[in-house]
Scaffold this active site. Structure first.
Site, PDB file in Angstrom:
ATOM      1  N   HIS A  66       0.848  -0.956  -0.106  1.00  0.00           N
ATOM      2  CA  HIS A  66       0.002   0.007  -0.024  1.00  0.00           C
ATOM      3  C   HIS A  66       0.667   1.142   0.068  1.00  0.00           C
ATOM      4  CE1 HIS A  66      -3.290  -2.927   0.471  1.00  0.00           C
ATOM      5  NE2 HIS A  66      -3.824  -2.104   0.281  1.00  0.00           N
ATOM      6  N   ARG A 112     -10.548   4.066  -1.912  1.00  0.00           N
ATOM      7  CA  ARG A 112     -10.014   3.327  -0.538  1.00  0.00           C
ATOM      8  C   ARG A 112     -10.422   4.223   0.536  1.00  0.00           C
ATOM      9  NH1 ARG A 112      -5.664   1.504  -4.203  1.00  0.00           N
ATOM     10  NH2 ARG A 112      -5.437  -0.741  -4.050  1.00  0.00           N
ATOM     11  N   ARG A 120     -15.219   1.895  -1.573  1.00  0.00           N
ATOM     12  CA  ARG A 120     -14.920   0.443  -1.190  1.00  0.00           C
ATOM     13  C   ARG A 120     -15.029   0.756   0.480  1.00  0.00           C
ATOM     14  NH1 ARG A 120      -9.439  -2.493  -1.360  1.00  0.00           N
ATOM     15  NH2 ARG A 120      -8.620  -0.943   0.025  1.00  0.00           N
ATOM     16  N   GLU A 167     -11.404 -11.149  -4.611  1.00  0.00           N
ATOM     17  CA  GLU A 167      -9.737 -10.952  -4.366  1.00  0.00           C
ATOM     18  C   GLU A 167      -9.294 -11.994  -3.462  1.00  0.00           C
ATOM     19  OE1 GLU A 167      -8.493  -7.284  -2.384  1.00  0.00           O
ATOM     20  OE2 GLU A 167     -10.647  -7.283  -1.228  1.00  0.00           O
ATOM     21  N   ASN A 182      -4.414  -7.487  -6.543  1.00  0.00           N
ATOM     22  CA  ASN A 182      -3.102  -7.398  -5.716  1.00  0.00           C
ATOM     23  C   ASN A 182      -3.320  -8.625  -4.621  1.00  0.00           C
ATOM     24  OD1 ASN A 182      -2.898  -4.991  -6.899  1.00  0.00           O
ATOM     25  ND2 ASN A 182      -3.712  -3.733  -5.557  1.00  0.00           N
ATOM     26  N   ASP A 183      -4.503  -8.748  -4.014  1.00  0.00           N
ATOM     27  CA  ASP A 183      -4.836  -9.654  -3.174  1.00  0.00           C
ATOM     28  C   ASP A 183      -4.877 -11.248  -3.717  1.00  0.00           C
ATOM     29  OD1 ASP A 183      -4.354  -8.504  -0.472  1.00  0.00           O
ATOM     30  OD2 ASP A 183      -5.902  -7.482  -0.845  1.00  0.00           O
ATOM     31  N   ARG A 216       2.405 -10.052  -0.869  1.00  0.00           N
ATOM     32  CA  ARG A 216       2.572  -8.955  -1.717  1.00  0.00           C
ATOM     33  C   ARG A 216       3.285  -8.266  -1.290  1.00  0.00           C
ATOM     34  NH1 ARG A 216      -3.422  -6.231  -1.275  1.00  0.00           N
ATOM     35  NH2 ARG A 216      -2.384  -4.074  -1.977  1.00  0.00           N
TER      36      ARG A 216
HETATM   37  C1  PEP Z   1      -6.606  -5.475  -4.455  1.00  0.00           C
HETATM   38  O1  PEP Z   1      -6.397  -6.141  -3.507  1.00  0.00           O
HETATM   39  O2  PEP Z   1      -6.319  -5.621  -5.647  1.00  0.00           O
HETATM   40  C2  PEP Z   1      -7.063  -4.178  -4.254  1.00  0.00           C
HETATM   41  C3  PEP Z   1      -7.478  -3.289  -5.401  1.00  0.00           C
HETATM   42  O3  PEP Z   1      -7.277  -3.804  -2.908  1.00  0.00           O
HETATM   43  P1  PEP Z   1      -6.074  -3.265  -1.933  1.00  0.00           P
HETATM   44  O4  PEP Z   1      -5.061  -2.925  -2.749  1.00  0.00           O
HETATM   45  O5  PEP Z   1      -6.509  -2.271  -1.265  1.00  0.00           O
HETATM   46  O6  PEP Z   1      -5.992  -4.586  -1.070  1.00  0.00           O
HETATM   47 MG    MG Z   2      -7.395  -6.132  -1.541  1.00  0.00          MG
END
Ligand code: PEP
Ligand code: MG
Length: 588
Positions: A196, A303, A339, A438, A461-462, A472
């Site tokens: 993040h 977010r 979200r 995710e 991402n998750d 990650r």
């Molecule tokens: C993700 O997981 O792809 C996502 C957009 O959420 P975050 O990166 O905030 O976990």
């Molecule tokens: Mg995520």
């Protein structure tokens, strides 16, 4: 004077762009200690400040000692007696006070100086017991310094000069408090592209490189450094020729970006007329300007966690309503997808007493936390609903892993609606409510979830971290974090097809949506919406506008026949070059 040799380090590109600046080393263990001179009349106040910091630290240590003695044992508590000895060491205290008086310098500066001397003396002692006290001295020294100068976030927020911040790590909240004008770039030892912190840097448009492993050891404060966030390079003490070369590359990049922005007013539509929703991700309401400037037609992921960070209390319904409604109004007539709170993983909230977990990414986070704390969740839902009367809002839940969670969240949502109706408060009763996909389980049962969700947004991402079992934010295994892995593509394909079978739209808001080499495949798989960082929007738009659906379907089909992530990535890059020859990814 001998010039220091140029040194290039390769890390992970986190946020694009090139900057050159002076290093501000902000190791996780250290604080930025300004050398501040005092006027004669300030000396006594400074001494008092030092004594107060000692008292405050002593109280903190006594509290810790008490807690540890109760929770573990008196013996464990005794460990902190050594800390107390340092605070009560009259020689050290007197030396600091004498130096403040004599040199007329700030308490923190003098204290750090004296502390260093003590540590040096101890480290040269033959006595092992005394040598072992160094860590106690260090530890307590840091505590005293913290109380003298405040938290390091303050150093980031109040930075007076433009600098490139170098640090072992930066938390997302560090990044969120960065003084945008003065932190012109940053580089860290650890971290990855989808941490993040990196995402935040991209939103703030601060060029950044992470996962450099040794950068904090390779630089000194004041060194000149080039951050090449596009290619994941940092160059320490660049030679004059390198500086010149980089300046011309930087200018070319700025010109290229300007050229891309010429597509701003044009729709994100394929040559044969398929319209794609091209949106942007934001973390902070201020980013709306950048979203619109880059020609995005909406916000595909707002977010909201950052709203809860860097503060001691929780945001009220009213505060949240103000922020959400202001974003909704500014983005009108475009859609904004909010979200709901996704804390946890690498986003911690200090005001909530959340226990440390062994596996925070798989722990008590996101929707799991919200369902366990309906009070906090309902406050946010009410704020979102109220804001929906002021623009085009949609909402989605993070980390849905099964239908029960979606139903439970929707039940609280319906309850929040009922409350507002009773109070006669206006809101959009038809607001779409979607699920982020995710978690692999959700991706696999997308057919089931699609019956009760209004849309899907794929959080790659998750999804990548969970499906490939690759943390990650761990740079050691970053090589395994492959967006183009066939397993990931099959999951994405399944989600899109399941959504379409149920008649709902499917978008993507993970970083993969902004990976240019993946655009053709994602288009070919039928993705309806892409939500990327604002800076990626113009290039993604150009790619979309350069292809036909037949072309991309063919690319996706061929990609699915390959066997490894590397093969697919190579193939995708080649196809992109073929179909969109002057694409920016050629430089990758
Ligand atoms: C993700 O997981 O792809 C996502 C957009 O959420 P975050 O990166 O905030 O976990
Ligand atoms: Mg995520």
């Amino acid at each position: 004077m001998t010039r220091e040799k140029e040194l290039t380090l390769k890390g992970i590109p986190a946020a694009p762009g090139i900057v050159t600046g002076k290093v501000l080393l902000l190791d996780r263990e250290q604080y930025v200690i300004p050398k501040r001179s005092l006027k004669e009349e300030q000396v006594q106040t400074e001494i008092k400040r030092f004594k107060d910091a000692l008292l405050q630290t002593k109280q903190e240590v006594l509290d810790i000692k008490k807690r540890i003695s109760e929770e573990l044992s008196t013996e464990h508590g005794q460990i902190f007696s050594a800390h107390l000895l340092v605070i009560e060491d009259s020689m050290l205290i007197e030396e600091v006070i004498a130096k403040i008086k004599k040199d007329k310098l700030s308490a923190e500066y003098v204290f750090q100086d004296v502390l260093k001397k003590y540590i040096k003396v101890f480290s040269e002692m033959d006595d092992e017991y005394l040598r072992e006290r160094i860590s106690d001295i260090n530890d307590i020294g840091k505590r005293i310094l913290k109380n003298l100068i405040g938290a390091r976030e303050d150093a980031l927020a109040t930075l007076k000069e433009r600098a490139v911040v170098i640090s072992y790590d930066l938390s997302p909240s560090d990044t969120a408090t960065m003084h945008k004008k003065n932190v012109i770039g940053f580089a860290t030892d650890i971290g990855s592209r989808t941490s993040h912190t990196a995402i935040m840097a991209k939103s703030l448009e601060i060029p950044a490189v992470v996962g450099l492993e040794t950068v904090t050891k390779d630089v000194k404060n004041g060194d000149t450094i080039i951050i090449n966030g596009t290619h994941g390079l940092v160059i320490i003490n660049p030679a004059p020729t390198t500086l010149k070369l980089y300046e011309s590359t930087r200018k070319k990049m700025v010109a290229f970006e300007k050229h891309l922005l010429e597509t701003k007013e044009l729709p994100a539509q394929t040559k044969d007329g398929r319209k794609i929703e091209l949106m942007s991700n934001i973390e902070l309401p201020e980013e709306v300007t950048s979203v619109l400037a880059h020609g995005a037609e909406g916000i595909g992921l707002y977010r909201t966690e950052y709203f809860y960070m860097n503060r001691k209390d929780l945001p009220t319904e009213e505060e949240q309503f103000k922020a959400y409604s202001s974003v909704a109004k500014k983005m009108k007539p475009y859609t904004v997808i909010i979200r709901t709170l996704d804390l946890g993983g690498d986003k911690f909230l200090s005001q909530l007493d959340i226990p440390q977990e062994m596996n925070p990414f798989m722990g008590w986070r996101a929707i799991r936390f919200c369902l366990a704390r309906p009070d906090i969740f309902r406050t946010q839902l009410r704020a979102i609903l109220r804001a929906s009367a002021f623009g085009k809002l949609k909402m989605m839940y993070p980390m849905i892993s099964g239908l029960d969670e979606l139903r439970e969240a929707n039940a609280i949502f319906e309850d929040a609606k009922k409350g507002l109706r009773k109070e006669g408060v206006a809101f959009d009763d038809n607001m779409e409510v979607g699920a982020m996909i995710e978690v692999p389980s959700a991706a696999i049962i997308a057919d089931i979830l699609a019956r009760e969700a209004d849309f899907f947004s794929i959080g790659t991402n998750d999804l990548i971290q969970y499906s490939l079992a690759v943390d990650r934010v761990n740079e050691k295994i970053a090589y395994l974090y492959e967006p183009a892995h066939p397993a990931v593509l099959l999951l994405v394909k399944n989600i899109i097809e399941a959504g379409h079978r149920a008649g709902i739209w499917v978008g993507m808001c993970g970083e993969m949506a902004g990976d240019m080499y993946m655009t053709l495949i994602l288009l070919g798989l039928g993705l309806d919406e892409f939500s990327t960082s604002p800076v990626a929007v113009p290039e993604i738009k150009r790619i979309i506008r350069s292809v036909t659906m037949d072309q991309v379907r063919e690319v996706a089909q061929q990609a699915l026949m390959l066997s490894t992530g590397k093969e697919i990535e190579k193939f995708a890059r080649r196809k992109l070059k073929e179909i969109v020859p002057d694409s920016a990814t050629e430089a990758d």
